[in-house]
Design an enzyme around this catalytic site. Sequence first.
Site, mmCIF file in Angstrom:
data_model
loop_
_atom_site.group_PDB
_atom_site.id
_atom_site.type_symbol
_atom_site.label_atom_id
_atom_site.label_comp_id
_atom_site.label_asym_id
_atom_site.label_seq_id
_atom_site.Cartn_x
_atom_site.Cartn_y
_atom_site.Cartn_z
ATOM 1 N N SER A 77 0.836 -1.195 0.000
ATOM 2 C CA SER A 77 0.000 0.000 0.000
ATOM 3 C C SER A 77 0.874 1.249 0.000
ATOM 4 O O SER A 77 0.367 2.356 0.026
ATOM 5 C CB SER A 77 -0.923 -0.002 1.225
ATOM 6 O OG SER A 77 -0.166 -0.180 2.394
ATOM 7 N N ASN A 80 -6.105 5.034 -0.324
ATOM 8 C CA ASN A 80 -5.346 5.503 0.848
ATOM 9 C C ASN A 80 -5.012 6.986 0.764
ATOM 10 O O ASN A 80 -4.868 7.657 1.789
ATOM 11 C CB ASN A 80 -4.061 4.687 1.031
ATOM 12 C CG ASN A 80 -4.335 3.359 1.704
ATOM 13 O OD1 ASN A 80 -5.360 3.189 2.355
ATOM 14 N ND2 ASN A 80 -3.441 2.403 1.536
HETATM 15 N N1 3HC Z 1 -13.070 -12.736 6.887
HETATM 16 C C1 3HC Z 1 -14.136 -13.193 6.215
HETATM 17 N N2 3HC Z 1 -15.374 -12.678 6.337
HETATM 18 C C2 3HC Z 1 -15.539 -11.668 7.201
HETATM 19 C C3 3HC Z 1 -14.474 -11.133 7.945
HETATM 20 C C4 3HC Z 1 -13.196 -11.723 7.757
HETATM 21 N N3 3HC Z 1 -12.113 -11.280 8.415
HETATM 22 N N4 3HC Z 1 -14.932 -10.123 8.707
HETATM 23 C C5 3HC Z 1 -16.255 -10.022 8.452
HETATM 24 N N5 3HC Z 1 -16.619 -10.949 7.534
HETATM 25 C C6 3HC Z 1 -17.934 -11.102 6.927
HETATM 26 C C7 3HC Z 1 -18.891 -11.739 7.869
HETATM 27 O O1 3HC Z 1 -18.852 -13.159 7.743
HETATM 28 C C8 3HC Z 1 -20.201 -11.170 7.394
HETATM 29 O O2 3HC Z 1 -20.648 -11.878 6.224
HETATM 30 P P1 3HC Z 1 -22.213 -12.064 5.898
HETATM 31 O O3 3HC Z 1 -22.861 -10.718 6.133
HETATM 32 O O4 3HC Z 1 -22.187 -12.496 4.478
HETATM 33 O O5 3HC Z 1 -22.686 -13.107 6.842
HETATM 34 C C9 3HC Z 1 -19.862 -9.754 6.962
HETATM 35 O O6 3HC Z 1 -18.456 -9.798 6.669
HETATM 36 C C10 3HC Z 1 -20.147 -8.738 8.042
HETATM 37 O O7 3HC Z 1 -19.419 -9.123 9.211
HETATM 38 P P2 3HC Z 1 -19.911 -8.926 10.713
HETATM 39 O O8 3HC Z 1 -21.415 -8.993 10.760
HETATM 40 O O9 3HC Z 1 -19.131 -9.822 11.599
HETATM 41 O O10 3HC Z 1 -19.411 -7.493 11.107
HETATM 42 P P3 3HC Z 1 -19.740 -6.092 10.523
HETATM 43 O O11 3HC Z 1 -21.072 -6.020 9.877
HETATM 44 O O12 3HC Z 1 -19.383 -5.185 11.622
HETATM 45 O O13 3HC Z 1 -18.641 -5.916 9.350
HETATM 46 C C11 3HC Z 1 -16.554 -5.300 8.471
HETATM 47 C C12 3HC Z 1 -17.278 -6.048 9.570
HETATM 48 C C13 3HC Z 1 -16.818 -5.973 7.115
HETATM 49 C C14 3HC Z 1 -15.056 -5.377 8.777
HETATM 50 C C15 3HC Z 1 -17.088 -3.817 8.407
HETATM 51 O O14 3HC Z 1 -17.026 -3.235 9.671
HETATM 52 C C16 3HC Z 1 -16.332 -2.925 7.442
HETATM 53 O O15 3HC Z 1 -16.573 -2.965 6.231
HETATM 54 N N6 3HC Z 1 -15.410 -2.108 7.977
HETATM 55 C C17 3HC Z 1 -14.567 -1.207 7.167
HETATM 56 C C18 3HC Z 1 -13.437 -1.993 6.589
HETATM 57 C C19 3HC Z 1 -12.529 -1.146 5.751
HETATM 58 O O16 3HC Z 1 -12.735 0.049 5.557
HETATM 59 N N7 3HC Z 1 -11.449 -1.767 5.257
HETATM 60 C C20 3HC Z 1 -10.443 -1.073 4.482
HETATM 61 C C21 3HC Z 1 -9.310 -0.723 5.371
HETATM 62 S S1 3HC Z 1 -8.054 0.154 4.466
HETATM 63 C C22 3HC Z 1 -7.135 -1.044 3.759
HETATM 64 O O17 3HC Z 1 -7.327 -2.220 3.911
HETATM 65 C C23 3HC Z 1 -6.008 -0.566 2.893
HETATM 66 C C24 3HC Z 1 -4.657 -0.751 3.534
HETATM 67 O O18 3HC Z 1 -3.696 -0.460 2.548
HETATM 68 C C25 3HC Z 1 -4.417 0.157 4.727
#
Ligand code: 3HC
Length: 284
Positions: free
Chosen positions: A120, A191
């Site tokens: 990243s 980012n």
């Molecule tokens: N692996 C697989 N599946 C996952 C998971 C994981 N680690 N975490 C969550 N899930 C799935 C769950 O199974 C669930 O699936 P379903 O709805 O189909 O049953 C779905 O995701 C939602 O999970 P939860 O109900 O447990 O939890 P939330 O609804 O709170 O969602 C989240 C969790 C998806 C992490 C949500 O909070 C989110 O989208 N957060 C923001 C994430 C984000 O912005 N990421 C980018 C970060 S920046 C980056 O990565 C770039 C780097 O360069 C810095």
Amino acid sequence: MAIERVGVIGGGLMGSGIAEVCGRVGSDVVVHEINAETAEAALGRIHKSLARAVERQKLDEAGRDEILGRISVSTDLAEQTDRQLVIEAATENEDLKKQLFRDLDEILTDDNAILASNTSSIPITRLGAVTKRPESVVGLHFFNPVPVMALVELVTTVKTSDSVSAEARAYAESLGKTVIAAKDRAGFIVNMLLVPYMLAAVRMYEAGVASAEDIDTGMKLGANHPMGPLELTDFVGLDTTKFVADVLFDEFKEPFYASPPLLTRMVEAGLLGRKSGEGFYKYG
Ligand code: 3HC
């Protein structure tokens, strides 16, 4: 060329997620890890994520076993020799990544094999420059959690060939991801926009304008974000956030990319967010 054999370098949070999504679409995946302990941890992460999918009835047990049958973890880089696409997801250390790119360039038998990095922050151009195939080097930047997040950024350099770019895009799309294209500039697209927003939230918290909870609730309910900015910083890791901010600042010298003192101090104190058990919040 249909990509069937994929290598993933590093089975951490991102690498294990990338291996899983590749295995899910039928690719044969070899994950490279540095020792037996980290190899076991990588496999454990993939098992755990698939178990979660089975638990949520998104996948049956036979499907899980098929996916697991396609993914192996090895500590021998020579196992990557026959790969058509290698996605490097090792630690964000430029020297380490350069060495991996040099080694992979040497051992890949297919002259058309594509070398991709999930970095990243490190310019893809610098990784391509240490190989004899800079035209076959791209960035494929996934988002955490990889199985859930629908985006991949495709990063091309001035040397990347159009055919390699098209093949890398087609493969990422075959994973069910939406692909957006960016030039090789620090922060790419997401980012570059997301990190200054997270830093602004840290500054707001540091200035005592509002509590962490209220800042996060504000953006969750006021802008419909799944996580507030401080919760997201904990999720991404304070060290990773600072690292990306430093790279952005280094490239553009804009004050809004500068790490706020509080973020720097928290990283120095080992408060790295979820992975260390404490950041802006405490984790059980
Ligand atoms: N692996 C697989 N599946 C996952 C998971 C994981 N680690 N975490 C969550 N899930 C799935 C769950 O199974 C669930 O699936 P379903 O709805 O189909 O049953 C779905 O995701 C939602 O999970 P939860 O109900 O447990 O939890 P939330 O609804 O709170 O969602 C989240 C969790 C998806 C992490 C949500 O909070 C989110 O989208 N957060 C923001 C994430 C984000 O912005 N990421 C980018 C970060 S920046 C980056 O990565 C770039 C780097 O360069 C810095």
